[in-house]
Enzyme design. Structure first.
Site, PDB file in Angstrom:
ATOM      1  N   ASP A  74      56.439  56.979  68.627  1.00 61.83           N
ATOM      2  CA  ASP A  74      57.417  58.063  68.505  1.00 61.83           C
ATOM      3  C   ASP A  74      56.799  59.427  68.810  1.00 61.83           C
ATOM      4  OD1 ASP A  74      59.322  56.232  67.874  1.00 61.83           O
ATOM      5  OD2 ASP A  74      59.539  56.805  65.773  1.00 61.83           O
ATOM      6  N   GLY A  75      55.512  59.597  68.474  1.00 61.30           N
ATOM      7  CA  GLY A  75      54.846  60.867  68.752  1.00 61.30           C
ATOM      8  C   GLY A  75      54.783  61.165  70.232  1.00 61.30           C
ATOM      9  N   SER A  78      60.466  61.092  53.922  1.00 61.84           N
ATOM     10  CA  SER A  78      59.285  60.971  53.057  1.00 61.84           C
ATOM     11  C   SER A  78      59.360  61.881  51.837  1.00 61.84           C
ATOM     12  CB  SER A  78      58.015  61.286  53.859  1.00 61.84           C
ATOM     13  OG  SER A  78      57.927  62.666  54.170  1.00 61.84           O
ATOM     14  N   TYR A 118      59.972  63.194  58.530  1.00 60.20           N
ATOM     15  CA  TYR A 118      59.427  63.945  57.391  1.00 60.20           C
ATOM     16  C   TYR A 118      60.436  64.022  56.253  1.00 60.20           C
ATOM     17  CZ  TYR A 118      56.759  67.790  55.165  1.00 60.20           C
ATOM     18  OH  TYR A 118      56.041  68.573  54.307  1.00 60.20           O
ATOM     19  N   SER A 119      61.702  64.254  56.577  1.00 58.24           N
ATOM     20  CA  SER A 119      62.729  64.382  55.543  1.00 58.24           C
ATOM     21  C   SER A 119      62.819  63.137  54.671  1.00 58.24           C
ATOM     22  CB  SER A 119      64.093  64.662  56.197  1.00 58.24           C
ATOM     23  OG  SER A 119      65.122  64.655  55.242  1.00 58.24           O
ATOM     24  N   ASP A 140      58.021  74.251  48.036  1.00 57.46           N
ATOM     25  CA  ASP A 140      56.893  74.321  48.966  1.00 57.46           C
ATOM     26  C   ASP A 140      57.358  74.585  50.387  1.00 57.46           C
ATOM     27  OD1 ASP A 140      55.117  73.867  46.953  1.00 57.46           O
ATOM     28  OD2 ASP A 140      54.524  71.853  47.584  1.00 57.46           O
ATOM     29  N   GLU A 194      63.040  67.818  63.639  1.00 60.40           N
ATOM     30  CA  GLU A 194      63.252  68.743  62.533  1.00 60.40           C
ATOM     31  C   GLU A 194      62.541  70.067  62.749  1.00 60.40           C
ATOM     32  OE1 GLU A 194      61.119  65.756  61.126  1.00 60.40           O
ATOM     33  OE2 GLU A 194      59.589  66.887  62.183  1.00 60.40           O
TER      34      GLU A 194
END
Length: 264
Positions: A50-51, A165, A162-163, A149, A120
């Site tokens: 995916d990266g 996680s 990320y969301s 944060d 994102e």
């Protein structure tokens, strides 16, 4: 004129390099030219994880090309075409027998520059020792001021990144919505929220705060202060993915997230 395909691959992975050679030979045997530039190609093949696709997605969307994403990584929510089926997918595409799924792209304006993102936008404090930051979020109306944060604004595609996680929900990619997920909020009742994708979101540090950092898809790091406005909306540009015939979105989730598996 001879049809051409652009192949982008992860040069740091031996498997991706080997499969690039296999793919190159396949297309050349079909009379299709292979190149590394997107411009002038009929479509794009991305070989990696995916990266690899995230890095290439902006350029692909800017050129309005569709992409065959072959998974050589671990999870592969985006690159969900398996290597064992890739050659058949290549053949189907050359025969015109394929379906596309369009993924929303974000348009992010920060400090006078416009960036594209697929997954994102993250606005976060600079380090583990920095105090919590306060981020004011507005759409069509004022939404909330988050003390946390940081904050994630994600597309449905990015909802499995990320969301996820940090406790965000999974959203089917074809839905026209945006997801706002706080990162380690001070108030435990502060939860992720899904809003209409037609809204433009504005992020701003509260006056008390010093600075924060904005990243788009883990890249494009920009330091911002209380004087900066970060504007986020859906772009007119989209990433067009060739769909594997053997699976659907829910089967991909079951496979990648091990739903139903005995994991302990």
């Amino acid at each position: 004129m001879k049809k051409k395909v652009c192949i982008i691959y992860n040069t740091s992975k031996k498997d991706a390099i080997k499969f690039y050679e296999v793919s190159k030979e396949f297309f050349e045997n079909c009379g299709v030219g292979v190149q590394s530039e997107i411009e002038g190609s009929a479509f794009v093949v991305v070989i990696g994880g995916d990266g690899t696709l995230l890095q290439a997605s902006k350029n692909i969307a800017n050129h309005n090309k569709f992409v065959i994403a072959v998974n050589m990584g671990s999870l592969g929510f985006l690159t969900d075409i398996r290597r064992i089926e890739a050659l058949q997918v290549y053949e189907d595409v050359l025969m015109g027998n394929y379906k596309l799924e369009e993924r929303h792209m974000l348009e992010v304006e920060v400090r006078g520059e416009t960036h594209l993102g697929l997954n994102e936008v993250v606005m976060a404090k600079g380090g583990i020792l920095q105090k919590l930051i306060r981020i004011r979020v507005s759409g069509e109306h004022y939404i909330n001021t988050y003390r946390a944060d940081g904050l994630i604004v994600a597309t449905p595609t990015g909802s499995t990144g990320y969301s996820l996680s940090v406790g965000g929900p999974i959203i089917r990619p074809n839905l026209d919505v945006l997801l706002i997920t706080p990162i380690a909020p001070h108030n435990l009742s502060t939860r992720p929220i899904i809003i209409d994708g037609k809204e433009e979101i504005t992020l701003k540090l509260e006056k008390k705060e010093g600075s924060a950092y904005v990243t788009i898809d883990g890249d494009d790091l920009v330091k911002v202060t209380k004087d900066d406005l970060i504007k986020i909306k859906y772009s007119d540009k989209k990433l067009k993915l060739v769909l594997p015939k053997s699976r659907n979105y829910y089967s991909v989730l079951r496979e990648k997230l091990k739903w139903g598996d005995k994991i302990c």
